[in-house]
Design an enzyme around this catalytic site. Structure first.
Site, PDB file in Angstrom:
ATOM      1  N   GLU A 145       8.607  -7.021  12.164  1.00 51.81           N
ATOM      2  CA  GLU A 145       7.872  -5.595  12.321  1.00 51.81           C
ATOM      3  C   GLU A 145       8.725  -4.231  11.752  1.00 51.81           C
ATOM      4  O   GLU A 145       8.823  -3.309  12.332  1.00 51.81           O
ATOM      5  CB  GLU A 145       7.705  -5.438  13.950  1.00 51.81           C
ATOM      6  N   GLY A 146       9.220  -4.562  10.650  1.00 50.58           N
ATOM      7  CA  GLY A 146      10.186  -3.463   9.907  1.00 50.58           C
ATOM      8  C   GLY A 146      11.615  -3.747  10.247  1.00 50.58           C
ATOM      9  O   GLY A 146      11.929  -3.877  11.624  1.00 50.58           O
TER      10      GLY A 146
END
Length: 566
Positions: free
Chosen positions: A430-431
């Site tokens: 997620e990043g």
């Protein structure tokens, strides 16, 4: 020692550290009374201990496999997922309109923590479904909502998120998947996606993919991307399964950890899909689920850390080795100062990361309940800190768990290494945490630091109510964090980026010290003792981190490419 869900820890946090009462005071969450909250925590804890925890080792030792185009999940996972679905846990925070419980995200956060402590590989399946539910609630047409949400919320169908492509990792705007409008209003989706968590499996009857793709008139980059719902089986109007769609899993990734979670390479070959949201606005729609997913991933780190800590504690209390320099000890290695240091660090770090995560979830709940801009800013500020600190804590604690086991930690039979292998993905999910840090010092500071300073002001107010040495230390850390924040706001963006990770860690350190101080002010002896460990031994790291945050980019770019040569 079998896994024990941290139910009492959450009861303490919701009562005295990050109170749930202000959330419940709002009409939309009024049903989340203390009795209901306690019941939810206890029932979730029981399921995690009795159903999910026994699947932890089988999932690692017997990974999901792709056989003749069909993914066979690890032994027991289908039954484990059925228990999650039947218990209503997939829809714990979904809107009641389509069968959800409508409970605060703070309770959902506690659920993910406990599930990941028991078995992170299985938890990933409902986590992705919850993200899709949220995206559809916000952006899908009423027709799509009525058809898909009841099935997703009940757990009969599961959801995925399809962003990454071989040539487009974090740079999602570089994707090449295509979408073409058809005469009937549907779209044909073509392209390949990688790293698709639970992209194919045998635990539910249908899998619904949210896929980012570009229309022919879509601009290059992220602003030209649209979002589409592409099911494995195209449902009939009554929700029954229709024909098989033109998509397939072409392979499963061979991963360092989370072996029980099938990570698929998905091929879409003119698959039928439906537009979610507006054309060319797919990234905004996807971020609806990604932001809360970042909170969830941070709590994944906390959950695995809890499992690793309990595993290491049991070993330390049982293992006889050497002679400790204390009288009347247990004879086990927990008597040794260094082992005790590691255990204390693990436990105090988990509390800090857990409290930060709950604070983020409560801010999101208050935003939903009130629409207040200050709560929205607070949630935005805490999201990257929660994701990065929670996942970093998971890795650090799991690593210490291996160390406490000594040589036995390096062999698979003790299962200590699995926690480290499993949790290592969370700082990437997620990043990456570096991207989170860049977001914190850039986008989250576009308000001139207003949200950060408001949080610091609240911390100062509470810490000033105590004259203890612990409070003095916390106040000093807040002063330095404020000064560093003020400095960052005067710098060019690349100078901020150079020190962003250090700044993010410093912010988390200070927040952790603050929440430990709040715990100590409760007067409970064990809370005071653990707060003393954290504030005296770990909090002082903020000074070095703040200095590093102010270092700027000059030294980094003074390096020539030859300086990096082996």
């Amino acid at each position: 020692m079998p896994y024990q869900a941290p139910v009492r820890e959450y009861q303490f946090i919701f009562d005295q550290i990050v109170p749930l009462a202000p959330v419940v005071a709002n009409e939309c969450f009024s049903e989340a009374t203390q009795d209901l909250t306690d019941a939810v925590l206890n029932e979730c804890g029981k399921m995690c201990e009795e159903v999910m925890a026994p699947l932890q080792r089988p999932g690692d030792m017997h990974p999901a496999k792709l056989e003749n185009g069909v993914v066979r999940t690890s032994p027991g996972f289908a039954d484990g997922y059925a228990a999650i679905a039947e218990g209503g846990w997939v829809g714990i925070s979904a809107l009641p309109t389509h069968g959800g419980m409508g409970l605060p995200l703070a309770l959902n956060t506690a659920m993910h923590d406990m599930m990941c402590g028991a078995c992170i590989s299985l938890n990933l399946c409902p986590l992705l479904s919850q993200g899709q539910i949220e995206a559809l609630e916000h952006h899908a047409t009423e027709e799509l909502q009525n058809l898909y949400l009841p099935k997703l919320i009940s757990g009969e169908w599961t959801g995925t998120m399809n962003l990454t492509e071989p040539q487009a990792g974090s740079d999602v705007g570089a994707l090449t998947s295509k979408a073409e409008l058809q005469a009937d209003g549907t779209y044909k989706i073509s392209g390949q996606k990688i790293f698709i968590t639970w992209g194919e499996h045998d635990v539910a009857e249908n899998i619904c993919h949210l896929v980012l793709a570009r229309l022919p008139d879509g601009k290059s980059g992220p602003k030209g991307i649209s979002l589409f719902l592409v099911p494995k089986f195209i449902p009939n109007a009554d929700g029954s399964l229709g024909v098989r769609n033109d998509l397939r899993c072409v392979s499963l990734e061979h991963k360092l950890g989370i072996h029980g979670s099938p990570t698929a390479v998905m091929e879409f070959s003119g698959a039928t899909g439906w537009l979610v949201g507006q054309e060319h606005n797919g990234m905004a729609c996807m971020f609806t689920m990604m932001n809360n997913a970042r909170l969830a991933v941070g709590m994944q780190g906390v959950g695995v850390a809890e499992g690793a800590y309990q595993h290491a504690l049991a070993y330390a209390m049982d293992r006889k080795q050497g002679r400790a320099m204390i009288a009347d000890g247990t004879g086990a290695i927990i008597d040794h100062a260094d082992v005790r240091r590691m255990l204390a660090q693990m436990k105090s770090e988990i509390f800090a990361a857990r409290a930060i995560g709950v604070a983020c979830a409560v801010a999101i709940d208050m935003t939903k309940a009130t629409g207040d801009a200050d709560w929205r800013a607070r949630a935005a500020l805490l999201t990257p800190i929660t994701k990065s600190f929670g996942s970093d804590t998971g890795v650090a604690v799991a690593d210490l768990g291996v160390q406490i086991h000594g040589g036995m930690g390096f062999v698979e039979e003790t299962a200590a290494a699995q926690y480290l292998r499993d949790v290592r993905i969370t700082p990437i999910y997620e990043g990456t945490n570096g991207i989170q840090a860049m977001d914190l010092v850039a986008r989250k500071m576009m308000d001139g630091g207003a949200a950060a300073f408001a949080l610091m002001d609240e911390m100062v107010t509470l810490a000033s109510a105590s004259s203890s040495k612990l409070a003095v230390a916390v106040l000093a850390s807040i002063v330095e964090l404020r000064s560093t924040t003020e400095w960052l706001l005067t710098q060019e963006l690349n100078d901020r980026f150079a020190g962003a990770v250090a700044y993010q860690k410093a912010f988390a350190r200070v927040l952790g010290g603050y929440f430990h101080l709040v715990a100590a002010m409760s007067g409970k002896g064990k809370r005071v003792r653990m707060a003393t460990i954290y504030i005296n031994s770990l909090l002082p790291e903020y000074m070095a981190l703040c200095a590093q945050a102010r270092s700027g980019a000059g030294d980094l770019y003074a390096l020539e490419l030859d300086d990096f040569a082996a």
